[in-house]
Enzyme design. Structure first.
Site, PDB file in Angstrom:
ATOM      1  N   ALA A 294      -0.664   4.412 -12.262  1.00  0.00           N
ATOM      2  CA  ALA A 294      -1.985   3.781 -12.228  1.00  0.00           C
ATOM      3  C   ALA A 294      -2.925   4.699 -11.483  1.00  0.00           C
ATOM      4  O   ALA A 294      -2.506   5.447 -10.588  1.00  0.00           O
ATOM      5  CB  ALA A 294      -1.932   2.409 -11.544  1.00  0.00           C
TER       6      ALA A 294
ATOM      7  N   VAL B 142      -5.042   3.919  -9.293  1.00  0.00           N
ATOM      8  CA  VAL B 142      -5.207   3.510  -7.902  1.00  0.00           C
ATOM      9  C   VAL B 142      -4.023   3.905  -7.017  1.00  0.00           C
ATOM     10  O   VAL B 142      -4.133   3.872  -5.800  1.00  0.00           O
ATOM     11  CB  VAL B 142      -5.453   1.992  -7.844  1.00  0.00           C
ATOM     12  CG1 VAL B 142      -4.164   1.211  -8.039  1.00  0.00           C
ATOM     13  CG2 VAL B 142      -6.151   1.591  -6.555  1.00  0.00           C
ATOM     14  N   TYR B 143      -2.889   4.295  -7.607  1.00  0.00           N
ATOM     15  CA  TYR B 143      -1.739   4.683  -6.798  1.00  0.00           C
ATOM     16  C   TYR B 143      -2.056   5.971  -6.051  1.00  0.00           C
ATOM     17  O   TYR B 143      -2.200   7.044  -6.648  1.00  0.00           O
ATOM     18  CB  TYR B 143      -0.496   4.888  -7.654  1.00  0.00           C
ATOM     19  CG  TYR B 143       0.030   3.632  -8.326  1.00  0.00           C
ATOM     20  CD1 TYR B 143      -0.331   2.359  -7.876  1.00  0.00           C
ATOM     21  CD2 TYR B 143       0.899   3.707  -9.401  1.00  0.00           C
ATOM     22  CE1 TYR B 143       0.158   1.215  -8.490  1.00  0.00           C
ATOM     23  CE2 TYR B 143       1.393   2.573 -10.020  1.00  0.00           C
ATOM     24  CZ  TYR B 143       1.014   1.337  -9.569  1.00  0.00           C
ATOM     25  OH  TYR B 143       1.495   0.201 -10.190  1.00  0.00           O
ATOM     26  N   ALA B 144      -2.166   5.848  -4.732  1.00  0.00           N
ATOM     27  CA  ALA B 144      -2.530   6.979  -3.863  1.00  0.00           C
ATOM     28  C   ALA B 144      -3.836   7.619  -4.345  1.00  0.00           C
ATOM     29  O   ALA B 144      -4.021   8.826  -4.228  1.00  0.00           O
ATOM     30  CB  ALA B 144      -1.416   8.014  -3.793  1.00  0.00           C
ATOM     31  N   GLN B 145      -4.725   6.764  -4.886  1.00  0.00           N
ATOM     32  CA  GLN B 145      -6.058   7.216  -5.318  1.00  0.00           C
ATOM     33  C   GLN B 145      -5.981   8.448  -6.225  1.00  0.00           C
ATOM     34  O   GLN B 145      -6.650   9.457  -6.018  1.00  0.00           O
ATOM     35  CB  GLN B 145      -6.925   7.493  -4.100  1.00  0.00           C
ATOM     36  CG  GLN B 145      -7.348   6.232  -3.340  1.00  0.00           C
ATOM     37  CD  GLN B 145      -8.361   5.387  -4.116  1.00  0.00           C
ATOM     38  OE1 GLN B 145      -9.519   5.778  -4.266  1.00  0.00           O
ATOM     39  NE2 GLN B 145      -7.935   4.230  -4.607  1.00  0.00           N
TER      40      GLN B 145
END
Length: 349
Positions: A53, A55-58
């Protein structure tokens, strides 16, 4: 040899296990080379689906996945990622609006170093965006060749039906999959979501087969509180001393004992259980280390007997959940008081 399953009615063959990339990057394992090696080991073992995704660790997780697939391995993978969560500080960079979707997909394509995403998923519902706008934008991305399919994640039964109905009414392509939490301790999706998936021919990717660590074997009656960032982050769900977690801890203990009696590691029992449901296409695993990956892979050889499944049902009844938040993000009708309380405009005298 891996026995592949079909993702809903797409015709796409997916491995029983999906490599989840949430733990690659600052949130889990910050070593990029280690993450790349884990991805390569998973592919060599027959896993052909990777789920991440933005959003995972931006974005860091997507970058690691993109590096791992460079050099000719992209075609081996059914690549899934997600949009919705806030990226950075810009309030426009989140949600399920057309404006954000068309920008988010370009960002993900760049980080993943690919010209298309196989499965693009709405990570969570967005009450502020018309579902018709979301599905319309995703349909356009398929027609532009930027994504092959799209799906949803942690959507309610009503929202899943709405997605199918909206697509049919407006002549859009339909969501082909749903991603949900499902485990020995989180069985609420057996009530409606999994039967709906079978009814509409949706593929199902389940996550959290270890119930966020509760089924790792570390949560045992009489044991000390396991070290975990989750206890500080969401203490009400992971504090074993909390009275409302007593039943959950007792169930975890009973399941661990059952696994020992069956001669199985609890991890194997847990993953095999999720794989056993007929609506499940693939179970997402989230290893942080190579050792974690090897442990997960061992579950593929486990076959659960009817008697063992009956014992599981006695410990945790079908459809049961111990904590409402374990089912995923709560809808506004539950979490936002203004949507469930009739407020008086005048104070009483």
């Amino acid at each position: 040899m891996t026995t592949y399953r079909t993702l809903g009615r797409t015709g796409v063959k997916v491995s029983p296990l999906t490599l989840g990339a949430m733990n690659f990057g600052a949130r889990g394992n910050p070593d990029h080379e280690d993450g790349i090696e884990i991805i390569h080991r998973a592919l060599d073992a027959g896993i052909n689906v990777i789920d991440t995704a933005d959003v995972y660790a931006q974005g860091e997780s997507e970058q690691i996945v993109g590096r791992a697939l460079a050099g000719g391995r992209r075609d081996e993978v059914f690549l899934a990622t997600k949009f919705h969560g806030r990226m950075g500080d810009n309030p426009h960079h989140e949600g399920n609006s057309r404006r954000w979707i068309v920008k988010a997909v370009e960002n993900s394509l760049r980080r993943l170093n690919t010209d298309h995403i196989d499965l693009y998923q709405a990570h969570r519902p967005d009450e502020s965006a018309d579902f018709e706008e979301t599905i319309g934008a995703l349909t356009d991305l398929v027609r532009q060749g930027k994504i092959r399919y799209f799906g949803t994640s942690v959507h309610s039964p009503a929202q899943i039906v709405e997605g199918q109905w909206t697509a049919e009414r407006r002549g859009f392509l339909r969501p082909v999959s749903e991603q949900i939490p499902y485990s020995l301790l989180i069985r609420s999706n057996e009530r409606e979501v999994l039967p709906l998936a079978q009814k509409y021919g949706l593929g199902v990717l389940t996550y959290g087969p270890l119930a966020a660590g509760w089924l790792s074997g570390r949560y045992r009656a009489g044991a000390r509180q396991p070290e975990s960032y989750r206890k500080d982050w969401i203490p009400d769900r992971y504090d074993i001393a909390a009275p409302h977690n007593a039943d959950k801890l007792a169930a975890a203990e009973a399941l661990a004992t059952l696994a020992e009696e069956a001669g199985l590691p609890l991890v194997h029992l847990s993953v095999a259980f999720a794989l056993n449901h007929p609506a499940v296409s693939s179970v997402i695993i989230g290893p942080r280390t190579r050792e974690h990956l090897d442990t997960y892979l061992g579950a593929l050889d486990v076959r659960l007997t009817a008697a063992l499944l009956d014992r599981i049902d006695e410990i945790v009844p079908p459809g049961h959940v111990f904590h409402l938040r374990d089912t995923g993000a709560l809808p506004p009708s539950v979490s936002v008081s203004a949507q469930r309380r009739r407020h008086s405009s005048a104070s009483s005298s």
